[in-house]
Scaffold this motif. Structure first.
Motif, PDB file in Angstrom:
ATOM      1  N   UNK A  58     103.218 -77.137   8.249  1.00  0.00           N
ATOM      2  CA  UNK A  58     104.096 -78.017   8.619  1.00  0.00           C
ATOM      3  C   UNK A  58     104.928 -78.793   7.470  1.00  0.00           C
ATOM      4  N   UNK A  59     106.151 -78.954   7.493  1.00  0.00           N
ATOM      5  CA  UNK A  59     107.139 -79.525   6.400  1.00  0.00           C
ATOM      6  C   UNK A  59     106.995 -78.889   5.124  1.00  0.00           C
ATOM      7  N   UNK A  60     105.834 -78.108   4.869  1.00  0.00           N
ATOM      8  CA  UNK A  60     105.900 -77.419   3.575  1.00  0.00           C
ATOM      9  C   UNK A  60     105.927 -75.787   3.958  1.00  0.00           C
ATOM     10  N   UNK A  61     106.859 -75.163   4.379  1.00  0.00           N
ATOM     11  CA  UNK A  61     106.963 -73.716   4.691  1.00  0.00           C
ATOM     12  C   UNK A  61     106.586 -72.806   3.957  1.00  0.00           C
ATOM     13  N   UNK A  62     106.882 -72.987   2.559  1.00  0.00           N
ATOM     14  CA  UNK A  62     106.448 -72.134   1.521  1.00  0.00           C
ATOM     15  C   UNK A  62     104.833 -72.071   1.107  1.00  0.00           C
ATOM     16  N   UNK A  63     104.298 -73.269   1.684  1.00  0.00           N
ATOM     17  CA  UNK A  63     102.843 -73.274   1.570  1.00  0.00           C
ATOM     18  C   UNK A  63     102.295 -72.624   2.739  1.00  0.00           C
ATOM     19  N   UNK A  64     101.369 -71.580   2.445  1.00  0.00           N
ATOM     20  CA  UNK A  64     100.692 -70.910   3.449  1.00  0.00           C
ATOM     21  C   UNK A  64      99.140 -71.169   3.648  1.00  0.00           C
ATOM     22  N   UNK A  65      98.997 -71.634   5.072  1.00  0.00           N
ATOM     23  CA  UNK A  65      97.831 -71.766   5.375  1.00  0.00           C
ATOM     24  C   UNK A  65      96.885 -70.555   6.260  1.00  0.00           C
ATOM     25  N   UNK A  66      95.942 -70.406   5.389  1.00  0.00           N
ATOM     26  CA  UNK A  66      94.952 -68.999   5.901  1.00  0.00           C
ATOM     27  C   UNK A  66      94.552 -69.328   7.343  1.00  0.00           C
ATOM     28  N   UNK A  67      94.563 -68.358   8.095  1.00  0.00           N
ATOM     29  CA  UNK A  67      94.411 -67.985   9.487  1.00  0.00           C
ATOM     30  C   UNK A  67      92.786 -67.335   9.282  1.00  0.00           C
ATOM     31  N   UNK A  68      91.859 -67.678   9.222  1.00  0.00           N
ATOM     32  CA  UNK A  68      90.446 -67.106   9.589  1.00  0.00           C
ATOM     33  C   UNK A  68      89.429 -68.000   9.800  1.00  0.00           C
ATOM     34  N   UNK A  69      88.280 -67.524   9.792  1.00  0.00           N
ATOM     35  CA  UNK A  69      86.846 -68.407  10.330  1.00  0.00           C
ATOM     36  C   UNK A  69      86.093 -68.540   9.219  1.00  0.00           C
ATOM     37  N   UNK A  70      85.248 -69.550   9.482  1.00  0.00           N
ATOM     38  CA  UNK A  70      84.139 -70.019   8.510  1.00  0.00           C
ATOM     39  C   UNK A  70      83.221 -69.007   7.859  1.00  0.00           C
ATOM     40  N   UNK A  71      82.886 -68.184   8.805  1.00  0.00           N
ATOM     41  CA  UNK A  71      81.712 -67.176   8.676  1.00  0.00           C
ATOM     42  C   UNK A  71      82.456 -66.002   7.628  1.00  0.00           C
ATOM     43  N   UNK A  72      83.755 -65.727   7.926  1.00  0.00           N
ATOM     44  CA  UNK A  72      84.478 -64.944   7.160  1.00  0.00           C
ATOM     45  C   UNK A  72      84.418 -64.945   5.712  1.00  0.00           C
ATOM     46  N   UNK A  73      84.707 -66.422   5.420  1.00  0.00           N
ATOM     47  CA  UNK A  73      84.820 -66.925   4.076  1.00  0.00           C
ATOM     48  C   UNK A  73      83.457 -66.802   3.467  1.00  0.00           C
ATOM     49  N   UNK A  74      82.541 -67.252   4.374  1.00  0.00           N
ATOM     50  CA  UNK A  74      81.147 -67.534   3.884  1.00  0.00           C
ATOM     51  C   UNK A  74      80.614 -65.992   3.459  1.00  0.00           C
ATOM     52  N   UNK A  75      81.046 -65.146   4.217  1.00  0.00           N
ATOM     53  CA  UNK A  75      80.538 -63.801   4.054  1.00  0.00           C
ATOM     54  C   UNK A  75      81.053 -62.847   2.927  1.00  0.00           C
ATOM     55  N   UNK A  76      82.548 -63.564   2.825  1.00  0.00           N
ATOM     56  CA  UNK A  76      83.215 -62.821   1.498  1.00  0.00           C
ATOM     57  C   UNK A  76      82.672 -63.517   0.145  1.00  0.00           C
ATOM     58  N   UNK A  77      82.360 -64.822   0.285  1.00  0.00           N
ATOM     59  CA  UNK A  77      81.602 -65.242  -1.063  1.00  0.00           C
ATOM     60  C   UNK A  77      80.659 -64.623  -1.434  1.00  0.00           C
ATOM     61  N   UNK A  78      79.621 -64.733  -0.478  1.00  0.00           N
ATOM     62  CA  UNK A  78      78.386 -63.986  -0.552  1.00  0.00           C
ATOM     63  C   UNK A  78      78.209 -62.323  -1.016  1.00  0.00           C
ATOM     64  N   UNK A  79      79.431 -61.850  -0.652  1.00  0.00           N
ATOM     65  CA  UNK A  79      79.456 -60.430  -0.792  1.00  0.00           C
ATOM     66  C   UNK A  79      79.815 -60.223  -2.307  1.00  0.00           C
ATOM     67  N   UNK A  80      80.652 -61.317  -2.800  1.00  0.00           N
ATOM     68  CA  UNK A  80      80.993 -61.399  -4.258  1.00  0.00           C
ATOM     69  C   UNK A  80      79.796 -61.373  -5.361  1.00  0.00           C
ATOM     70  N   UNK A  81      78.676 -62.154  -4.609  1.00  0.00           N
ATOM     71  CA  UNK A  81      77.668 -62.413  -5.673  1.00  0.00           C
ATOM     72  C   UNK A  81      77.981 -63.169  -6.788  1.00  0.00           C
ATOM     73  N   UNK A  82      78.643 -64.361  -6.561  1.00  0.00           N
ATOM     74  CA  UNK A  82      78.963 -64.908  -7.873  1.00  0.00           C
ATOM     75  C   UNK A  82      77.886 -65.738  -8.638  1.00  0.00           C
ATOM     76  N   UNK A  83      78.164 -66.220  -9.826  1.00  0.00           N
ATOM     77  CA  UNK A  83      77.408 -66.977 -10.397  1.00  0.00           C
ATOM     78  C   UNK A  83      77.717 -68.344 -10.301  1.00  0.00           C
ATOM     79  N   UNK A  84      79.184 -68.570 -10.189  1.00  0.00           N
ATOM     80  CA  UNK A  84      79.754 -69.860 -10.115  1.00  0.00           C
ATOM     81  C   UNK A  84      80.828 -69.820  -9.094  1.00  0.00           C
ATOM     82  N   UNK A  85      80.902 -71.044  -8.311  1.00  0.00           N
ATOM     83  CA  UNK A  85      82.078 -71.082  -7.384  1.00  0.00           C
ATOM     84  C   UNK A  85      82.818 -72.492  -7.692  1.00  0.00           C
ATOM     85  N   UNK A  86      84.053 -72.246  -7.772  1.00  0.00           N
ATOM     86  CA  UNK A  86      84.904 -73.369  -8.084  1.00  0.00           C
ATOM     87  C   UNK A  86      85.979 -73.507  -6.902  1.00  0.00           C
ATOM     88  N   UNK A  87      85.939 -74.666  -6.263  1.00  0.00           N
ATOM     89  CA  UNK A  87      86.713 -74.943  -5.094  1.00  0.00           C
ATOM     90  C   UNK A  87      88.128 -75.759  -5.489  1.00  0.00           C
TER      91      UNK A  87
END
Length: 365
Positions: A58-87
Motif C-alpha cells: 500500500x502506497x508503494x505499489x512497485x514494492x512487492x510483499x511476499x505472500x507465503x507462510x513462515x514454515x515455507x521460509x524456514x524450510x527454504x533456508x534449512x534446505x539451503x544449508x547455509x553457513x551464514x544468514x543475513x536479514x
C-alpha cells in the motif's frame, strides 16, 4: 597420490523484501554486495519476493510483499544449508527469516537501511516510538546490526539498539564518471535532483528554491503527476538508469539532495563520482558523506547550500571518494558475518526453555 580435497563454497543466505525490479539504494547495495561476496568464494542465495506470489505494498505499489507462510521460509533456508544468514529488511520475509533463525537457535546478522518509522509517519499517524520499538526488538536479536553511517549508529544507539556496526557504501566509478562533453541542452546552471518522487523525499523543498537556470528532476514515483502540475517550470525527465542516468549527472552543475530522512543516499556518491558538487541539509546521510568528502555545502538554508555548491565548481572524484568503495563495503560485511552455529547464550536459553516444560505424566497420555 591423494587428490586435493575440494574447497566447499561458504554458503550465504541473504533475505530481503527489497529486490529487482525495484530501483533503490537497498537493491543496489545488495546487488553489488552479492558480486563482491561471490568473487570472494561465497555461494550467495538471495531470498526475495521474486521467489513467491506477491502483492503490491500500500502506497508503494512497485514494492512487492511476499505472500507465503513462515514454515515455507524456514524450510527454504534449512534446505539451503547455509553457513551464514543475513536479514537485510524488516518486511514480511525478514520477519519470517528472523523467526526461523530464532526457532533453530541460529545466529544471524541484520542491516538497517531505511528510516521506516519516519516514512510511515508521512502517511499514517503512527507514533515513532511504536515503530522504533518494533525495529529495536527486531534487530537486537541479531549478532550484529549493520548501519550505513555513524550518525545513524548514534541515533539508533540512543534509542536502545545494540551490537551496531557502521557499514559504508560504494559507487561504480566506471559508470559514474566526469563527462565534460555532455550537453543536456537546458539553461545553465542545472540543479539536479535524482531519486524516488515521493513525499518522504521532500522534493518541494528543492522545487520552491529561487535558483537561476534549470531545476531538473530525474526519477519516478507517486508524487510525479502532482509535482509536474504544480511546478511547470521544472524539468521532469522520469526514471533513468545506467549510462543515460550517468549522463544526467555529468551534464549538471549542482546536485541538490533535499531529503531529511535517508540513511545514506547512494545518489550522493554517484553525483560526486561524476564531478558534481552536492547541496543538502546537515542531517544523517549528507552529513556523513559530504562531511567526510568535502564535496559540497550543507546548510539549513537549502538555497544557500545550492548557490554555495555552484560556486565550488566541479569536484575531483579521485580526491573526494577515497573512503567509499564497494570493496570496503564487502570487507565490513564479511567481518560482521557470524556462522549460524548457536552461541553459548543461545544454547543456554534453549536448554532453559526445555527444562521449563513439565514432563508428561501418565495421566496426560
Amino acid at each position: 597420490m591423494r587428490p586435493e580435497p575440494s574447497v566447499q563454497p561458504k554458503r550465504l543466505v541473504i533475505v530481503s523484501d527489497a529486490w529487482h525490479p525495484q530501483v533503490n539504494g537497498v537493491v543496489r547495495t545488495l546487488t553489488k554486495l552479492r558480486e563482491q561476496m561471490e568473487a570472494r568464494g561465497f555461494e550467495v542465495t538471495i531470498i526475495s519476493p521474486a521467489d513467491y506470489r506477491s502483492a503490491p505494498c500500500p502506497t508503494y505499489p512497485e514494492i512487492r510483499l511476499a505472500l507465503t507462510l513462515p514454515h515455507a521460509v524456514k524450510a527454504r533456508i534449512e534446505a539451503l544449508q547455509p553457513a551464514f544468514v543475513h536479514i537485510a529488511t524488516e518486511g514480511p520475509l525478514g520477519i519470517m527469516a528472523r523467526r526461523a533463525c530464532l526457532r533453530n537457535s541460529w545466529r544471524f546478522t541484520t542491516s538497517f537501511h531505511t528510516r521506516f518509522p519516519e516514512y510511515l509517519r508521512e502517511r499514517l499517524p503512527v507514533p515513532l516510538a511504536w515503530t522504533y520499538a518494533f525495529l529495536r526488538r527486531f534487530h537486537n536479536a541479531a549478532e550484529t546490526c549493520l548501519v550505513p553511517t555513524q550518525s545513524i549508529n548514534d541515533e539508533l544507539s540512543a534509542r536502545g539498539f545494540k551490537t551496531l556496526k557502521v557499514w559504508t557504501r560504494g559507487v561504480d566509478r566506471k559508470l559514474f564518471r566526469p563527462q565534460p562533453e555532455v550537453d543536456l541542452k537546458l539553461n545553465r546552471p542545472i540543479f539536479l535532483c535524482v531519486g524516488r518522487v515521493a513525499p518522504e523525499k521532500n522534493l518541494e523543498a528543492f522545487l520552491t528554491l529561487e535558483l537561476p537556470g534549470t531545476k531538473l528532476v530525474v526519477g519516478d514515483g507517486p508524487s510525479l503527476p502532482e509535482l509536474k502540475r504544480k511546478y511547470p517550470d521544472a524539468v521532469f525527465a522520469g526514471k533513468k538508469e545506467g549510462e543515460e542516468l550517468a549522463r544526467y549527472y555529468a551534464g549538471s552543475d549542482v546536485f541538490v539532495f533535499p531529503s531529511r530522512t535517508d540513511t545514506f543516499g547512494l545518489v550522493l556518491l554517484e553525483a560526486i563520482a561524476c564531478g558534481v558538487p552536492v547541496a543538502g541539509y546537515p542531517v544523517p546521510g549528507p552529513k556523513d558523506v559530504i562531511g567526510v568528502s568535502g564535496a559540497g555545502v550543507l546548510s539549513d538554508d537549502l538555497n544557500e547550500a545550492a548557490l554555495g555548491a555552484l560556486a565550488m565548481g566541479k569536484v575531483d572524484p579521485d580526491d573526494r571518494l577515497r573512503s567509499f568503495s564497494w570493496e570496503a563495503c564487502a570487507d565490513i560485511f564479511e567481518s560482521a558475518l557470524t556462522e549460524i552455529v548457536p552461541s553459548r547464550e543461545a544454547v543456554a536459553r534453549w536448554i532453559g526453555r526445555k527444562r521449563a516444560v513439565p514432563a508428561r505424566q501418565p495421566s496426560d497420555l
